[in-house]
Write a protein that holds these residues in place. Structure first.
Motif, short mmCIF file in Angstrom:
data_model
loop_
_atom_site.label_atom_id
_atom_site.label_comp_id
_atom_site.label_asym_id
_atom_site.label_seq_id
_atom_site.Cartn_x
_atom_site.Cartn_y
_atom_site.Cartn_z
N ASP A 9 32.11 76.91 35.24
CA ASP A 9 32.57 76.12 34.11
C ASP A 9 34.10 76.30 34.02
OD1 ASP A 9 32.70 74.79 31.62
OD2 ASP A 9 32.44 76.69 30.56
N ASP A 11 36.44 75.49 30.98
CA ASP A 11 36.94 76.05 29.72
C ASP A 11 36.13 77.26 29.28
OD1 ASP A 11 39.01 74.12 29.34
OD2 ASP A 11 37.46 72.67 28.83
N GLY A 12 36.82 78.34 29.01
CA GLY A 12 36.15 79.57 28.58
C GLY A 12 35.70 80.45 29.72
N PHE A 41 30.05 78.74 19.07
CA PHE A 41 30.62 78.22 20.31
C PHE A 41 31.76 77.25 20.04
CE2 PHE A 41 30.55 74.94 23.69
CZ PHE A 41 30.99 75.73 24.74
N ASP A 137 28.85 80.00 32.84
CA ASP A 137 29.27 79.16 31.72
C ASP A 137 29.25 79.98 30.44
OD1 ASP A 137 29.31 76.92 29.75
OD2 ASP A 137 28.94 75.68 31.51
N ASP A 138 30.22 79.74 29.57
CA ASP A 138 30.30 80.50 28.31
C ASP A 138 29.47 79.88 27.19
OD1 ASP A 138 32.20 78.35 28.40
OD2 ASP A 138 33.06 79.13 26.55
MG LIG Z 1 32.99 76.42 28.66
#
Ligand SMILES: [Mg+2]
Length: 182
Positions: A9, A11-12, A41, A137-138
């Motif tokens: 992923d 972003d993050g 989130f 993924d975050d």
């Molecule tokens: Mg993300």
């Protein structure tokens, strides 16, 4: 080591989205981002409703996505995974106000990882349609219209600690590297 198809992923995980928001917020509104504790989130869910409009403005403004700083060790991690022999792809979902987001996500990858990585970008609003062995993924829970073929390994962030996931990873953890490089 068995070669895996690893979806990262953006972003993050590679890009420090929250830090990017903090920077542009300060620059735009001349005050710090009104954000206390990260529990949800989505940033807006941790911010008073009166600021939601201003936040949306940050997200859709020209230059925002390109200006996001990389996560600590994120760039090195992506390169290391590729170098180790994995097939590494960047799997990212553009926001609904896509006008600058989409092109600037490409700019970001080109700027921080290099032109060769542009061919590794997969834009997907629904990540369950993308094949892979592991998705790092975050986001606490990743849902979509298909049964995912990948295993979701959660990238550790303060706002996803409530989520149970047998695979919690972070670029600074030796354990993460032991799991990914064996
Ligand atoms: Mg993300």
């Amino acid at each position: 080591m068995t070669k895996k198809l690893i979806l990262l992923d953006q972003d993050g995980v590679l890009a420090d989205f929250e830090q990017g928001v903090r920077q542009l917020w300060q620059q735009t509104y001349q005050q710090p981002l009104p954000l206390a504790e990260r529990k949800h989130f989505y940033l807006r869910d941790d911010m008073p409703a009166q600021f939601h409009q201003q936040l949306a403005q940050i997200y859709s403004s020209k230059g925002f996505f390109a200006s996001i700083p990389p996560m600590a060790d994120g760039i090195a991690a992506a390169k290391r995974l590729l170098q180790a022999g994995h097939d590494v792809r960047i799997c990212t979902s553009p926001i609904q106000t896509y006008q600058y987001c989409v092109s600037e996500k490409f700019d970001w990858v080109c700027q921080h990882l290099g032109e060769d990585w542009l061919q590794r970008i997969i834009l997907a609003k629904d990540k369950t349609w993308v094949r892979g062995d592991i998705l790092i993924d975050d986001k606490p829970q990743i849902s979509g219209s298909l049964i995912p073929q990948w295993q979701h390994w959660i990238y550790d962030q303060p706002y996803n600690r409530m989520q149970n996931n047998p695979h919690r990873v972070s670029w600074s953890r030796l354990e993460t590297w032991a799991q990914l490089l064996t």
